[in-house]
Write an enzyme that holds these catalytic residues in place. Structure first.
Site, PDB file in Angstrom:
ATOM      1  N   ARG A   1      16.969  -6.120  -3.944  1.00  0.00           N
ATOM      2  CA  ARG A   1      17.212  -4.752  -3.474  1.00  0.00           C
ATOM      3  C   ARG A   1      18.296  -4.734  -2.392  1.00  0.00           C
ATOM      4  O   ARG A   1      19.033  -5.687  -2.238  1.00  0.00           O
ATOM      5  CB  ARG A   1      15.879  -4.146  -3.019  1.00  0.00           C
ATOM      6  CG  ARG A   1      14.853  -4.129  -4.179  1.00  0.00           C
ATOM      7  CD  ARG A   1      13.585  -3.436  -3.812  1.00  0.00           C
ATOM      8  NE  ARG A   1      13.830  -2.035  -3.472  1.00  0.00           N
ATOM      9  CZ  ARG A   1      12.912  -1.231  -2.942  1.00  0.00           C
ATOM     10  NH1 ARG A   1      11.688  -1.691  -2.714  1.00  0.00           N
ATOM     11  NH2 ARG A   1      13.201   0.018  -2.652  1.00  0.00           N
TER      12      ARG A   1
ATOM     13  N   GLU B   1       1.683 -12.199   3.111  1.00  0.00           N
ATOM     14  CA  GLU B   1       2.450 -10.944   3.068  1.00  0.00           C
ATOM     15  C   GLU B   1       2.842 -10.669   1.617  1.00  0.00           C
ATOM     16  O   GLU B   1       3.329 -11.567   0.925  1.00  0.00           O
ATOM     17  CB  GLU B   1       3.703 -11.051   3.949  1.00  0.00           C
ATOM     18  CG  GLU B   1       4.538  -9.776   3.904  1.00  0.00           C
ATOM     19  CD  GLU B   1       5.590  -9.680   4.994  1.00  0.00           C
ATOM     20  OE1 GLU B   1       5.289  -9.986   6.165  1.00  0.00           O
ATOM     21  OE2 GLU B   1       6.720  -9.294   4.658  1.00  0.00           O
TER      22      GLU B   1
ATOM     23  N   HIS C   1       4.765  -7.922  -1.250  1.00  0.00           N
ATOM     24  CA  HIS C   1       5.647  -6.794  -1.548  1.00  0.00           C
ATOM     25  C   HIS C   1       5.578  -6.546  -3.044  1.00  0.00           C
ATOM     26  O   HIS C   1       5.688  -7.499  -3.827  1.00  0.00           O
ATOM     27  CB  HIS C   1       7.083  -7.101  -1.117  1.00  0.00           C
ATOM     28  CG  HIS C   1       7.193  -7.265   0.362  1.00  0.00           C
ATOM     29  ND1 HIS C   1       7.266  -6.191   1.209  1.00  0.00           N
ATOM     30  CD2 HIS C   1       7.148  -8.369   1.133  1.00  0.00           C
ATOM     31  CE1 HIS C   1       7.284  -6.638   2.459  1.00  0.00           C
ATOM     32  NE2 HIS C   1       7.211  -7.949   2.443  1.00  0.00           N
TER      33      HIS C   1
ATOM     34  N   ASN D   1       0.867  -5.733   3.401  1.00  0.00           N
ATOM     35  CA  ASN D   1       2.164  -5.241   2.943  1.00  0.00           C
ATOM     36  C   ASN D   1       2.664  -4.324   4.062  1.00  0.00           C
ATOM     37  O   ASN D   1       2.277  -3.149   4.121  1.00  0.00           O
ATOM     38  CB  ASN D   1       2.034  -4.474   1.623  1.00  0.00           C
ATOM     39  CG  ASN D   1       3.399  -4.024   1.110  1.00  0.00           C
ATOM     40  OD1 ASN D   1       4.390  -4.064   1.840  1.00  0.00           O
ATOM     41  ND2 ASN D   1       3.452  -3.595  -0.145  1.00  0.00           N
TER      42      ASN D   1
ATOM     43  N   PRO E   1       3.586   1.881   5.889  1.00  0.00           N
ATOM     44  CA  PRO E   1       4.075   3.234   5.652  1.00  0.00           C
ATOM     45  C   PRO E   1       4.549   3.509   4.219  1.00  0.00           C
ATOM     46  O   PRO E   1       5.158   2.653   3.585  1.00  0.00           O
ATOM     47  CB  PRO E   1       5.243   3.377   6.632  1.00  0.00           C
ATOM     48  CG  PRO E   1       5.627   1.996   6.999  1.00  0.00           C
ATOM     49  CD  PRO E   1       4.370   1.184   6.917  1.00  0.00           C
ATOM     50  N   ASN E   2       4.220   4.694   3.787  1.00  0.00           N
ATOM     51  CA  ASN E   2       4.639   5.254   2.485  1.00  0.00           C
ATOM     52  C   ASN E   2       3.914   4.651   1.281  1.00  0.00           C
ATOM     53  O   ASN E   2       4.107   5.095   0.156  1.00  0.00           O
ATOM     54  CB  ASN E   2       6.162   5.148   2.286  1.00  0.00           C
ATOM     55  CG  ASN E   2       6.911   5.901   3.355  1.00  0.00           C
ATOM     56  OD1 ASN E   2       6.637   7.080   3.574  1.00  0.00           O
ATOM     57  ND2 ASN E   2       7.837   5.256   4.053  1.00  0.00           N
TER      58      ASN E   2
ATOM     59  N   ARG F   1       5.943   7.845  -5.484  1.00  0.00           N
ATOM     60  CA  ARG F   1       7.102   7.300  -4.781  1.00  0.00           C
ATOM     61  C   ARG F   1       7.908   6.382  -5.702  1.00  0.00           C
ATOM     62  O   ARG F   1       7.399   5.321  -6.112  1.00  0.00           O
ATOM     63  CB  ARG F   1       6.575   6.503  -3.588  1.00  0.00           C
ATOM     64  CG  ARG F   1       7.626   5.803  -2.816  1.00  0.00           C
ATOM     65  CD  ARG F   1       7.011   4.880  -1.787  1.00  0.00           C
ATOM     66  NE  ARG F   1       8.080   4.229  -1.075  1.00  0.00           N
ATOM     67  CZ  ARG F   1       7.958   3.167  -0.345  1.00  0.00           C
ATOM     68  NH1 ARG F   1       6.779   2.607  -0.181  1.00  0.00           N
ATOM     69  NH2 ARG F   1       9.008   2.649   0.247  1.00  0.00           N
TER      70      ARG F   1
ATOM     71  N   TYR G   1       8.194   1.118  -8.053  1.00  0.00           N
ATOM     72  CA  TYR G   1       6.855   0.733  -7.582  1.00  0.00           C
ATOM     73  C   TYR G   1       5.762   0.912  -8.634  1.00  0.00           C
ATOM     74  O   TYR G   1       4.623   0.533  -8.390  1.00  0.00           O
ATOM     75  CB  TYR G   1       6.497   1.554  -6.333  1.00  0.00           C
ATOM     76  CG  TYR G   1       7.391   1.248  -5.154  1.00  0.00           C
ATOM     77  CD1 TYR G   1       7.299   0.027  -4.493  1.00  0.00           C
ATOM     78  CD2 TYR G   1       8.353   2.165  -4.707  1.00  0.00           C
ATOM     79  CE1 TYR G   1       8.114  -0.272  -3.417  1.00  0.00           C
ATOM     80  CE2 TYR G   1       9.176   1.879  -3.631  1.00  0.00           C
ATOM     81  CZ  TYR G   1       9.045   0.665  -2.990  1.00  0.00           C
ATOM     82  OH  TYR G   1       9.862   0.367  -1.930  1.00  0.00           O
TER      83      TYR G   1
ATOM     84  N   ALA H   1       8.175  -0.930   5.055  1.00  0.00           N
ATOM     85  CA  ALA H   1       9.479  -0.936   5.750  1.00  0.00           C
ATOM     86  C   ALA H   1       9.419  -1.656   7.099  1.00  0.00           C
ATOM     87  O   ALA H   1      10.433  -2.187   7.564  1.00  0.00           O
ATOM     88  CB  ALA H   1       9.968   0.490   5.935  1.00  0.00           C
TER      89      ALA H   1
ATOM     90  N   ASP I   1       4.714 -10.063  16.257  1.00  0.00           N
ATOM     91  CA  ASP I   1       4.028 -10.643  17.422  1.00  0.00           C
ATOM     92  C   ASP I   1       2.515 -10.491  17.302  1.00  0.00           C
ATOM     93  O   ASP I   1       1.772 -11.407  17.641  1.00  0.00           O
ATOM     94  CB  ASP I   1       4.526  -9.994  18.722  1.00  0.00           C
ATOM     95  CG  ASP I   1       5.950 -10.431  19.076  1.00  0.00           C
ATOM     96  OD1 ASP I   1       6.420 -11.430  18.482  1.00  0.00           O
ATOM     97  OD2 ASP I   1       6.577  -9.786  19.931  1.00  0.00           O
TER      98      ASP I   1
ATOM     99  N   ARG J   1      16.961  -4.919   3.254  1.00  0.00           N
ATOM    100  CA  ARG J   1      15.584  -5.363   3.000  1.00  0.00           C
ATOM    101  C   ARG J   1      15.475  -6.891   2.994  1.00  0.00           C
ATOM    102  O   ARG J   1      14.392  -7.449   2.860  1.00  0.00           O
ATOM    103  CB  ARG J   1      15.064  -4.814   1.664  1.00  0.00           C
ATOM    104  CG  ARG J   1      14.855  -3.324   1.671  1.00  0.00           C
ATOM    105  CD  ARG J   1      14.324  -2.825   0.334  1.00  0.00           C
ATOM    106  NE  ARG J   1      14.712  -1.442   0.154  1.00  0.00           N
ATOM    107  CZ  ARG J   1      14.049  -0.392   0.662  1.00  0.00           C
ATOM    108  NH1 ARG J   1      12.949  -0.573   1.346  1.00  0.00           N
ATOM    109  NH2 ARG J   1      14.501   0.834   0.471  1.00  0.00           N
TER     110      ARG J   1
HETATM  111  C1  DQA Z   1       7.832  -2.833  -0.056  1.00  0.00           C
HETATM  112  C2  DQA Z   1       9.304  -3.168   0.098  1.00  0.00           C
HETATM  113  C3  DQA Z   1       9.877  -2.552   1.358  1.00  0.00           C
HETATM  114  O1  DQA Z   1      11.254  -2.855   1.469  1.00  0.00           O
HETATM  115  C4  DQA Z   1       9.730  -1.052   1.320  1.00  0.00           C
HETATM  116  O2  DQA Z   1      10.193  -0.474   2.521  1.00  0.00           O
HETATM  117  C5  DQA Z   1       8.345  -0.623   1.019  1.00  0.00           C
HETATM  118  C6  DQA Z   1       7.585  -1.338   0.001  1.00  0.00           C
HETATM  119  C7  DQA Z   1       7.247  -3.349  -1.385  1.00  0.00           C
HETATM  120  O3  DQA Z   1       6.028  -3.400  -1.502  1.00  0.00           O
HETATM  121  O4  DQA Z   1       8.001  -3.693  -2.298  1.00  0.00           O
HETATM  122  O5  DQA Z   1       7.867   0.383   1.541  1.00  0.00           O
HETATM  123  O6  DQA Z   1       7.101  -3.461   0.987  1.00  0.00           O
END
Ligand code: DQA
Length: 141
Positions: free
Chosen positions: A107, A98, A100, A74, A10-11, A18, A23, A77, A87, A111
């Site tokens: 942060r 994974e 980020h 990734n 998401p996002n 954003r 980012y 959140a 799961d 998180r």
């Molecule tokens: C994120 C870090 C997460 O805490 C955050 O909610 C994101 C982006 C990152 O890529 O740094 O949406 O996954």
């Protein structure tokens, strides 16, 4: 050529607009172009993004019967909240990394709880626009 799926949560479709101070200024599409240029002869990358937890879970289920040889995810959140995605990741037999973009440990404390990361062999956090490139490199190793 390894066949790799890259899932973004998401996002992340809002990258570029954003919180650019955290980012960066590139959109997800621009990061995709940047990454693909850097590893074009090494891996076949498929990019997929969703803002929905259930769609991500269904995509992970599809992966059980697919030809992908590795997953970069990734979960955004959902990394900090989703036992359901954890799961679903645990069902997979292919290597998982994974990523980020930011260093989540620099942060907010909420998180620092990393639920989905328990299913990955490797976690990378804080490499910005190079996150996916280095994850591909790690998967190829
Ligand atoms: C994120 C870090 C997460 O805490 C955050 O909610 C994101 C982006 C990152 O890529 O740094 O949406 O996954």
């Amino acid at each position: 050529m390894k066949n790799i799926l890259i899932i973004n949560g998401p996002n992340l479709n809002m990258l570029g607009q954003r919180e650019p101070e955290k980012y960066g200024s590139l959109s997800l599409d621009e990061i995709k172009t940047y990454t693909e240029k850097k590893c074009k002869d090494e891996a076949l990358l498929t990019w997929w993004q969703s803002n929905s937890e259930s769609e991500i879970i269904e995509k992970l289920h599809e992966l059980c019967n697919s030809s992908y040889e590795g997953l970069i995810i990734n979960p955004a959140a959902f990394s900090h909240t989703s036992i359901a995605i954890l799961d679903a990741l645990k069902i997979l037999k292919i290597p998982i990394i994974e990523v980020h973009l930011t260093n989540v440990y620099r942060r907010e404390p909420f998180r620092h709880q990393m639920l989905t990361a328990q299913a990955s062999s490797i976690i990378m956090s804080g490499l910005g626009k190079d996150s996916y490139y280095f994850a591909v490199k790690a998967l190829l190793k």
